[in-house]
Design a protein around this motif. Structure first.
Motif, PDB file in Angstrom:
ATOM      1  N   LYS A  26       0.833  -1.202   0.000  1.00  0.00           N
ATOM      2  CA  LYS A  26       0.000   0.000   0.000  1.00  0.00           C
ATOM      3  C   LYS A  26       0.868   1.253   0.000  1.00  0.00           C
ATOM      4  O   LYS A  26       1.869   1.342   0.706  1.00  0.00           O
ATOM      5  CB  LYS A  26      -0.924   0.014   1.217  1.00  0.00           C
ATOM      6  CG  LYS A  26      -1.830   1.226   1.285  1.00  0.00           C
ATOM      7  CD  LYS A  26      -2.859   1.113   2.369  1.00  0.00           C
ATOM      8  CE  LYS A  26      -3.932   0.133   1.965  1.00  0.00           C
ATOM      9  NZ  LYS A  26      -5.079   0.187   2.908  1.00  0.00           N
ATOM     10  N   VAL A  27       0.451   2.233  -0.810  1.00  0.00           N
ATOM     11  CA  VAL A  27       1.162   3.506  -0.907  1.00  0.00           C
ATOM     12  C   VAL A  27       0.441   4.519  -0.030  1.00  0.00           C
ATOM     13  O   VAL A  27      -0.710   4.852  -0.289  1.00  0.00           O
ATOM     14  CB  VAL A  27       1.200   3.996  -2.374  1.00  0.00           C
ATOM     15  CG1 VAL A  27       1.919   5.337  -2.462  1.00  0.00           C
ATOM     16  CG2 VAL A  27       1.875   2.965  -3.253  1.00  0.00           C
ATOM     17  N   TYR A  64      -3.616   5.320 -13.617  1.00  0.00           N
ATOM     18  CA  TYR A  64      -2.542   4.727 -14.414  1.00  0.00           C
ATOM     19  C   TYR A  64      -1.460   5.773 -14.652  1.00  0.00           C
ATOM     20  O   TYR A  64      -1.770   6.927 -14.992  1.00  0.00           O
ATOM     21  CB  TYR A  64      -3.069   4.245 -15.759  1.00  0.00           C
ATOM     22  CG  TYR A  64      -4.033   3.081 -15.681  1.00  0.00           C
ATOM     23  CD1 TYR A  64      -3.588   1.776 -15.852  1.00  0.00           C
ATOM     24  CD2 TYR A  64      -5.389   3.298 -15.442  1.00  0.00           C
ATOM     25  CE1 TYR A  64      -4.469   0.702 -15.787  1.00  0.00           C
ATOM     26  CE2 TYR A  64      -6.276   2.227 -15.373  1.00  0.00           C
ATOM     27  CZ  TYR A  64      -5.805   0.937 -15.548  1.00  0.00           C
ATOM     28  OH  TYR A  64      -6.687  -0.118 -15.477  1.00  0.00           O
ATOM     29  N   GLY A  65      -0.193   5.365 -14.453  1.00  0.00           N
ATOM     30  CA  GLY A  65       0.937   6.257 -14.694  1.00  0.00           C
ATOM     31  C   GLY A  65       2.047   5.539 -15.437  1.00  0.00           C
ATOM     32  O   GLY A  65       1.815   4.532 -16.112  1.00  0.00           O
ATOM     33  N   THR A  66       3.273   6.038 -15.286  1.00  0.00           N
ATOM     34  CA  THR A  66       4.405   5.499 -16.034  1.00  0.00           C
ATOM     35  C   THR A  66       4.830   4.114 -15.566  1.00  0.00           C
ATOM     36  O   THR A  66       5.511   3.388 -16.298  1.00  0.00           O
ATOM     37  CB  THR A  66       5.608   6.447 -15.922  1.00  0.00           C
ATOM     38  OG1 THR A  66       5.926   6.636 -14.530  1.00  0.00           O
ATOM     39  CG2 THR A  66       5.310   7.791 -16.567  1.00  0.00           C
ATOM     40  N   GLU A  67       4.436   3.721 -14.341  1.00  0.00           N
ATOM     41  CA  GLU A  67       4.890   2.448 -13.782  1.00  0.00           C
ATOM     42  C   GLU A  67       3.769   1.421 -13.625  1.00  0.00           C
ATOM     43  O   GLU A  67       4.022   0.324 -13.108  1.00  0.00           O
ATOM     44  CB  GLU A  67       5.545   2.683 -12.409  1.00  0.00           C
ATOM     45  CG  GLU A  67       6.728   3.626 -12.435  1.00  0.00           C
ATOM     46  CD  GLU A  67       7.868   3.110 -13.294  1.00  0.00           C
ATOM     47  OE1 GLU A  67       8.062   1.871 -13.309  1.00  0.00           O
ATOM     48  OE2 GLU A  67       8.538   3.921 -13.950  1.00  0.00           O
ATOM     49  N   GLY A  68       2.568   1.747 -14.025  1.00  0.00           N
ATOM     50  CA  GLY A  68       1.467   0.807 -13.837  1.00  0.00           C
ATOM     51  C   GLY A  68       0.229   1.509 -13.338  1.00  0.00           C
ATOM     52  O   GLY A  68      -0.111   2.601 -13.818  1.00  0.00           O
ATOM     53  N   CYS A  69      -0.437   0.917 -12.343  1.00  0.00           N
ATOM     54  CA  CYS A  69      -1.677   1.507 -11.853  1.00  0.00           C
ATOM     55  C   CYS A  69      -1.855   1.236 -10.373  1.00  0.00           C
ATOM     56  O   CYS A  69      -1.265   0.322  -9.805  1.00  0.00           O
ATOM     57  CB  CYS A  69      -2.880   0.977 -12.626  1.00  0.00           C
ATOM     58  SG  CYS A  69      -3.075  -0.817 -12.566  1.00  0.00           S
ATOM     59  N   GLY A  70      -2.678   2.056  -9.737  1.00  0.00           N
ATOM     60  CA  GLY A  70      -3.015   1.901  -8.334  1.00  0.00           C
ATOM     61  C   GLY A  70      -4.442   2.327  -8.091  1.00  0.00           C
ATOM     62  O   GLY A  70      -4.986   3.183  -8.801  1.00  0.00           O
ATOM     63  N   VAL A  71      -5.069   1.722  -7.102  1.00  0.00           N
ATOM     64  CA  VAL A  71      -6.430   2.074  -6.702  1.00  0.00           C
ATOM     65  C   VAL A  71      -6.337   2.951  -5.461  1.00  0.00           C
ATOM     66  O   VAL A  71      -5.682   2.587  -4.479  1.00  0.00           O
ATOM     67  CB  VAL A  71      -7.261   0.812  -6.410  1.00  0.00           C
ATOM     68  CG1 VAL A  71      -8.638   1.195  -5.871  1.00  0.00           C
ATOM     69  CG2 VAL A  71      -7.402  -0.036  -7.676  1.00  0.00           C
ATOM     70  N   GLY A  89      -3.144   4.277  -1.639  1.00  0.00           N
ATOM     71  CA  GLY A  89      -3.156   3.503  -2.873  1.00  0.00           C
ATOM     72  C   GLY A  89      -2.723   2.064  -2.685  1.00  0.00           C
ATOM     73  O   GLY A  89      -1.932   1.735  -1.798  1.00  0.00           O
ATOM     74  N   THR A  90      -3.248   1.178  -3.527  1.00  0.00           N
ATOM     75  CA  THR A  90      -2.866  -0.228  -3.484  1.00  0.00           C
ATOM     76  C   THR A  90      -1.519  -0.476  -4.145  1.00  0.00           C
ATOM     77  O   THR A  90      -0.899  -1.511  -3.926  1.00  0.00           O
ATOM     78  CB  THR A  90      -3.912  -1.094  -4.197  1.00  0.00           C
ATOM     79  OG1 THR A  90      -4.021  -0.673  -5.562  1.00  0.00           O
ATOM     80  CG2 THR A  90      -5.272  -0.971  -3.521  1.00  0.00           C
ATOM     81  N   ALA A  91      -1.070   0.453  -4.987  1.00  0.00           N
ATOM     82  CA  ALA A  91       0.207   0.332  -5.678  1.00  0.00           C
ATOM     83  C   ALA A  91       0.591   1.706  -6.198  1.00  0.00           C
ATOM     84  O   ALA A  91      -0.250   2.597  -6.321  1.00  0.00           O
ATOM     85  CB  ALA A  91       0.116  -0.674  -6.831  1.00  0.00           C
TER      86      ALA A  91
END
Length: 266
Positions: A26-27, A64-71, A89-91
């Motif tokens: 988690k972020v 969604y960004g440069t490294e993937g995605c997070g919720v 965030g989850t990621a």
């Protein structure tokens, strides 16, 4: 905003679409500020404040960004908010540019959504209205992707269990690619859709007194529209629009059809 249920097909697309967002810890120190767009004649997305609709606690967006995605989850700091912070965030999606979707369940990739063929609602109100944002920073301005058809129905001693909308010449659900054309998002149909959308009511709704039912639809001008209304005791009413008539569903707008007692024969 209240959560809607999706068709099996949509859930499968979801499982493929944001599994990657669940892989990291988690972020906690990443924040996004998100605003939402009001709809013309929108009456019940969540909580009303005049003509506006608002974020609710525990709403979630996918970024969604440069490294993937997070919720990311809404962090309320007041009431009646059309702009709110999202965190936990989850990621980590990485850096900008960002694309984001609400609700999370519709996103299948950074620029694609699955508009479901079947949606469940307790009372016929809109639950999750699809929105999209693009940004070069952590400030996300969400725009509505679809419009809605509002059916105002009245018939004594009738309780509605489900409503189907079909069109002769167009897909009303499926997978769409999304991009901003200027400041307005545009959806491009990719496939896997049908010409019918179904609203299932988890609790039968009595229409002795006039009641509104909302069905989310991609924006477009639809001909050959058939409205099928099913009751909880097995009866059915089928209404077919005249061949020379069409229904126009505008992006971020609600189109109303009124069917009173004289128009409904079950």
């Amino acid at each position: 905003m209240k959560k809607a249920f999706l068709s099996i097909f949509s859930v499968m697309a979801l499982a493929m679409g944001f599994t990657a967002c669940q892989k990291e810890a988690k972020v906690e120190n990443m924040r996004f500020t998100a605003s939402m767009e009001a709809c013309t004649d929108m009456e019940s997305k969540t909580v009303l404040d005049g003509v506006h609709v608002n974020w609710e606690a525990n709403d979630q967006i996918i970024v969604y960004g440069t490294e993937g995605c997070g919720v990311f989850t809404a962090i309320p700091h007041g009431t009646n908010q059309t702009t709110i912070d999202f965190g936990d965030g989850t990621a980590n999606p990485g850096n900008a540019p960002y694309t984001a979707f609400y609700p999370v369940s519709l996103a299948t990739s950074a620029n694609q959504v699955m508009i479901p063929a079947v949606v469940n609602s307790v009372d016929g109100r809109l639950t999750e209205f699809p929105m999209y944002a693009e940004s070069d920073n952590e400030i996300l301005t969400f725009k509505n992707l679809c419009g809605a058809l509002k059916l105002n129905l009245q018939k004594e001693n009738v309780s509605i269990e489900s409503i189907q909308i079909s069109a002769a010449d167009a897909n009303l659900n499926g997978e769409y690619r999304v991009r901003n054309s200027g400041i307005i998002p545009t959806m491009f149909y990719l496939g896997n859709g049908t010409n019918t959308v179904t609203l299932n009511l988890t609790e039968a709704q009595d229409i002795t007194t006039a009641k509104d039912f909302y069905i989310t639809l991609p924006h477009g001008n639809y001909r050959g529209v058939v409205i099928t209304i099913n009751t909880n005791d097995g009866r059915q009413c089928v209404k077919t629009l005249k061949a020379d008539k069409s229904i126009n569903i505008g992006r971020s707008q609600v189109t109303t059809i009124v069917l009173g007692s004289a128009n409904l024969n079950f």
